[in-house]
Scaffold this active site. Sequence first.
Site, PDB file in Angstrom:
ATOM      1  N   CYS A  20      -0.500  -5.244   3.825  1.00 20.27           N
ATOM      2  CA  CYS A  20       0.563  -5.022   4.814  1.00 20.27           C
ATOM      3  C   CYS A  20       0.267  -3.775   5.634  1.00 20.27           C
ATOM      4  O   CYS A  20      -0.107  -2.766   5.052  1.00 20.27           O
ATOM      5  CB  CYS A  20       1.893  -4.863   4.081  1.00 20.27           C
ATOM      6  SG  CYS A  20       3.240  -4.261   5.118  1.00 20.27           S
ATOM      7  N   PRO A  21       0.431  -3.751   6.934  1.00 18.89           N
ATOM      8  CA  PRO A  21       0.950  -4.830   7.783  1.00 18.89           C
ATOM      9  C   PRO A  21      -0.136  -5.592   8.540  1.00 18.89           C
ATOM     10  O   PRO A  21       0.177  -6.297   9.472  1.00 18.89           O
ATOM     11  CB  PRO A  21       1.795  -4.040   8.784  1.00 18.89           C
ATOM     12  CG  PRO A  21       0.976  -2.806   9.017  1.00 18.89           C
ATOM     13  CD  PRO A  21       0.257  -2.518   7.717  1.00 18.89           C
TER      14      PRO A  21
END
Lengths: 208, 78
Positions: free
Chosen positions: B17-18
């Site tokens: 992430c992200p």
Amino acid sequence: MTLTTDPATSFDAIAEAIADVEGIDPEATASEGSVPEAFVQAMAEERDEVKPRELVIICYSGDLEKTWASLILASTAAASGVPTKMFLTFWGLQTFVKDEKRITGRNWMQKMMAFMQRPGISHRKLSKMNFLGMGPWMMGVLAKQYGVAKPKELLEAAQALGVEFMHCQMTMVMFGLKKDDMIDGLGEPVGAATVIELLSNGAAPLFI
Amino acid sequence: MEVLDIATTVDARGLSCPMPIVKTAQAVKPLASGALVEVRATDPGSQKDFVAWCRQTGNELVEQSVDGAVHRFVIRRK
């Protein structure tokens, strides 16, 4: 009231009266089903026009962990179509000095500050357990191991996705920073009033 | 099974992430409306993230499946 899909059996008089007033052919609208296509289309267009709430991240800290979090949120927000702005102020502005700049400032105190804490996105320190750079180095190794994008990579993504960076004029002066010291694409310097206006107009604020 | 006409594929395997979302957003941007994007990711969080991202952006999540540790998403550009 029960709606029927068969226009021939009910509401004939009402439909005709409405058609009379609005000048539409009842056969044409009714044949599309119970909800006229034009209405569905109008609703869909209206839905598309709704803009997501703006996000303003007040980037106050120059600590590695907070810079990292700010840039993760900024790049994700921009990737999600949220108009995103980052207001760079105080130590948060130091992050956006070019990496290759070693000493910034106009007088000895400003230069001393830059000497004690090197500016630039790749030279951030952890607020806790920095251990003369051992902490950030270990964070870098772990990030690489687990495919976590580093702040510099996130900054590039944020810029590519259209995050707007607004730098604080007051901090520029206080730290003796010149436009040439800063990374490209920062735009015009602003003050607190610009941020307050954005927030009072409904932008979601994050102070990091 | 219906063969989908995939315009572009995002390989986000191994990324946390992200980045799967960021890379997908960048891949989707230049495409024409209705084009399909296939994403492969190993980040377990992406399972919920892609649903949320599609809701937020208005792109359509056409398919979602998981094969071992690899999550696969097919997204239709708005």
